[in-house]
Design a protein around this motif. Sequence first.
Motif, PDB file in Angstrom:
ATOM      1  N   PHE A 222      38.049  45.706  65.767  1.00  0.00           N
ATOM      2  CA  PHE A 222      38.274  46.905  65.172  1.00  0.00           C
ATOM      3  C   PHE A 222      38.470  46.517  63.662  1.00  0.00           C
ATOM      4  O   PHE A 222      37.685  47.183  62.832  1.00  0.00           O
ATOM      5  N   VAL A 223      39.369  45.747  63.344  1.00  0.00           N
ATOM      6  CA  VAL A 223      39.548  45.198  61.856  1.00  0.00           C
ATOM      7  C   VAL A 223      38.100  44.697  61.314  1.00  0.00           C
ATOM      8  O   VAL A 223      37.633  44.962  60.433  1.00  0.00           O
ATOM      9  N   GLU A 224      37.360  44.091  61.967  1.00  0.00           N
ATOM     10  CA  GLU A 224      36.194  43.400  61.583  1.00  0.00           C
ATOM     11  C   GLU A 224      35.271  44.165  61.465  1.00  0.00           C
ATOM     12  O   GLU A 224      34.609  44.430  60.336  1.00  0.00           O
ATOM     13  N   GLU A 225      35.080  45.212  62.300  1.00  0.00           N
ATOM     14  CA  GLU A 225      34.169  46.372  62.331  1.00  0.00           C
ATOM     15  C   GLU A 225      34.265  47.422  61.215  1.00  0.00           C
ATOM     16  O   GLU A 225      33.430  47.812  60.402  1.00  0.00           O
ATOM     17  N   VAL A 226      35.565  47.945  61.321  1.00  0.00           N
ATOM     18  CA  VAL A 226      35.777  48.794  60.301  1.00  0.00           C
ATOM     19  C   VAL A 226      36.123  48.590  59.024  1.00  0.00           C
ATOM     20  O   VAL A 226      35.849  49.182  58.012  1.00  0.00           O
ATOM     21  N   PHE A 227      36.932  47.470  58.773  1.00  0.00           N
ATOM     22  CA  PHE A 227      37.508  47.094  57.584  1.00  0.00           C
ATOM     23  C   PHE A 227      36.880  45.676  57.138  1.00  0.00           C
ATOM     24  O   PHE A 227      37.682  45.108  56.079  1.00  0.00           O
ATOM     25  N   ASP A 228      35.791  45.373  57.564  1.00  0.00           N
ATOM     26  CA  ASP A 228      35.012  44.135  57.282  1.00  0.00           C
ATOM     27  C   ASP A 228      36.163  42.995  57.306  1.00  0.00           C
ATOM     28  O   ASP A 228      36.117  41.970  56.568  1.00  0.00           O
ATOM     29  N   GLY A 229      37.060  42.934  58.360  1.00  0.00           N
ATOM     30  CA  GLY A 229      38.036  41.827  58.503  1.00  0.00           C
ATOM     31  C   GLY A 229      39.336  41.900  57.534  1.00  0.00           C
ATOM     32  O   GLY A 229      40.143  40.831  57.451  1.00  0.00           O
TER      33      GLY A 229
ATOM     34  N   ASP B 276      43.239  46.470  54.020  1.00  0.00           N
ATOM     35  CA  ASP B 276      42.892  47.808  53.917  1.00  0.00           C
ATOM     36  C   ASP B 276      43.057  48.487  55.172  1.00  0.00           C
ATOM     37  O   ASP B 276      43.315  49.813  55.155  1.00  0.00           O
ATOM     38  N   LEU B 277      43.362  47.864  56.538  1.00  0.00           N
ATOM     39  CA  LEU B 277      43.736  48.528  57.664  1.00  0.00           C
ATOM     40  C   LEU B 277      45.208  49.059  57.209  1.00  0.00           C
ATOM     41  O   LEU B 277      45.452  50.303  57.550  1.00  0.00           O
ATOM     42  N   LEU B 278      46.032  48.227  56.695  1.00  0.00           N
ATOM     43  CA  LEU B 278      47.532  48.797  56.562  1.00  0.00           C
ATOM     44  C   LEU B 278      47.473  49.856  55.694  1.00  0.00           C
ATOM     45  O   LEU B 278      48.185  51.065  55.873  1.00  0.00           O
TER      46      LEU B 278
END
Length: 129
Positions: free
Chosen positions: A87-94, A98-100
């Motif tokens: 999920f982090v890789e796909e949505v937030f480019d790893g 940015d996820l947090l």
Amino acid sequence: MEPIQLMSDSEKEIMEIIWDNGGRIYISELLEAVAEAGREWKRTTVRTFLTRLMEKELLLGVRQGKNCEYRAAITKEEYLSGQARNFVEEVFDGNVKDLLASLLGPEKLETEEIEQLQSFWEKCREDMQ
């Protein structure tokens, strides 16, 4: 590391039963657990889910005499961790930062929450060394 394949909701239900059973189960036990969970799936339906899980390399089928024991090829924790990484890789480019940031948004954290996060990051740093 190759990404862990996503499971359908039904496949996840099957895996939850297997994980709750110590990571291994026979078809008769699985059918009983599925019925207890309120599902009216037929044996062929359950076998289809098992086949899909084996194709995704999330489950192994091991012959035990005339029976087949199904064994989880991955723990629940490994699955959840893998899906989170995907999920982090796909949505937030790893980018975990940015996820947090998206999870927190404009809201402020309580002092206790900040301390818990600091403790978590310190433990992560220690584990990396």
